[in-house]
Write an enzyme that holds these catalytic residues in place. Structure first.
Site, PDB file in Angstrom:
ATOM      1  N   ASN A 182       0.826  -1.198   0.000  1.00 40.70           N
ATOM      2  CA  ASN A 182       0.000   0.000   0.000  1.00 40.70           C
ATOM      3  C   ASN A 182       0.869   1.261   0.000  1.00 40.70           C
ATOM      4  OD1 ASN A 182      -2.414   1.479   0.162  1.00 40.70           O
ATOM      5  ND2 ASN A 182      -3.306  -0.067   1.486  1.00 40.70           N
ATOM      6  N   CYS A 183       0.238   2.389  -0.273  1.00 40.63           N
ATOM      7  CA  CYS A 183       0.898   3.689  -0.350  1.00 40.63           C
ATOM      8  C   CYS A 183       1.784   3.923   0.870  1.00 40.63           C
ATOM      9  CB  CYS A 183      -0.152   4.795  -0.422  1.00 40.63           C
ATOM     10  SG  CYS A 183       0.507   6.458  -0.293  1.00 40.63           S
ATOM     11  N   PRO A 184       3.010   4.393   0.770  1.00 40.85           N
ATOM     12  CA  PRO A 184       3.687   4.828  -0.465  1.00 40.85           C
ATOM     13  C   PRO A 184       4.636   3.774  -1.044  1.00 40.85           C
ATOM     14  CG  PRO A 184       4.953   5.590   1.400  1.00 40.85           C
ATOM     15  CD  PRO A 184       3.849   4.697   1.952  1.00 40.85           C
ATOM     16  N   LEU A 185       4.530   2.511  -0.573  1.00 41.22           N
ATOM     17  CA  LEU A 185       5.538   1.511  -0.959  1.00 41.22           C
ATOM     18  C   LEU A 185       5.673   1.283  -2.466  1.00 41.22           C
ATOM     19  CD1 LEU A 185       5.237  -1.116   1.933  1.00 41.22           C
ATOM     20  CD2 LEU A 185       7.162   0.385   1.427  1.00 41.22           C
ATOM     21  N   ASP A 217      -2.655  -1.571  -5.454  1.00 39.26           N
ATOM     22  CA  ASP A 217      -3.099  -0.379  -4.741  1.00 39.26           C
ATOM     23  C   ASP A 217      -3.786   0.566  -5.727  1.00 39.26           C
ATOM     24  OD1 ASP A 217      -3.336   1.972  -3.271  1.00 39.26           O
ATOM     25  OD2 ASP A 217      -1.197   2.450  -3.399  1.00 39.26           O
TER      26      ASP A 217
END
Lengths: 74, 171
Positions: free
Chosen positions: A12-15, A39
């Site tokens: 999920n954000c920001p990965l 995502d």
């Protein structure tokens, strides 16, 4: 055909963006990176990332809950 | 592409939940080609401790916090217990352990990066970490309590970092 593939599924954000940045930094200019993400936020984020960093977003494909981005390294 | 290459963040909160925004925005900032500095002051110093496992989140006084279970049958996971549980319940001892446990579980289930993962990503991306020297002394910390790669300085240094930066965030 992509030179490198990054599977960011389940992250999920920001990965997805951070991993995309890392993957691109190891590649040469003109090479193609394919990023797979689940995502939904990454559709807009990858576009913004490419706009800001000058990398070229060649295509965005949605396929059964997965988003596949093709990016050319600047 | 933008010419605005710098960003600074002042991190002031020391609870588990508030530890995330500075590291998320900082690491993403570097990914977006910014040069990023985080100035940690007051409770924000917690975010630089070697051991972040002591960080907690409490719904006490935070009635806006959704409380959904990250496990169990689907109908149960849909219930938001936040507005249903009287806020005074969270003043009972050890309830913050429960809330922190549930938040960690929910984050894992959602593929959210762990705190240590985000922090090391920031360090790998050369985000500059500055710990406020005055509050380090005020709270009786020793420099050994913090991770490697932290600079110790004051407010004037923060202002120097702001020079040429047009993203200056307070968190």
């Amino acid at each position: 055909m992509a030179d490198e593939t990054l599977d960011a599924s389940g992250l999920n954000c920001p990965l997805p963006i951070l991993k995309t940045k890392k993957a691109l930094s190891k590649m040469d200019t003109g090479k193609i990176l394919e990023v797979i993400s689940t995502d939904a936020g990454s559709i807009k984020d990858v576009e913004a990332f490419c706009n800001q960093t000058g990398n070229k977003l060649i295509s965005t494909v949605e396929e059964s809950g997965k988003y596949i981005f093709t990016i050319e390294k600047a | 592409m933008s010419d605005n290459k710098k960003m600074t963040i002042i991190a002031t909160k020391g609870t588990f939940d508030w530890a995330f925004p500075p590291f998320i925005i900082a690491s993403t900032g570097v990914a977006m080609d910014k040069e990023v500095t985080i100035f940690f002051t007051f409770y924000g110093l917690n975010l630089l401790l070697k051991d972040t496992s002591k960080l907690r989140v409490s719904p006490l006084g935070n009635s806006g916090m959704p409380m959904k279970l990250p496990f169990g049958p689907e109908w149960l996971q849909k219930i938001d217990f936040g507005p249903k549980i009287p806020n005074i319940f969270w003043s009972l001892p050890f309830t913050e352990y429960l809330a922190t446990f549930l938040m960690k579980k929910t984050m894992k289930k959602n593929g959210v990066a762990t705190l240590d993962e985000l922090r090391s990503m920031c360090q790998e991306f050369d985000v500059k970490f500055i710990a406020c020297e005055m509050t380090v002394a005020l709270f009786g910390y020793s420099k050994d309590d913090f991770i490697d790669g932290v600079e110790f300085a004051g407010a004037a240094t923060y202002f120097e970092e702001c020079d040429g930066s047009n993203h200056n965030l307070y968190m």
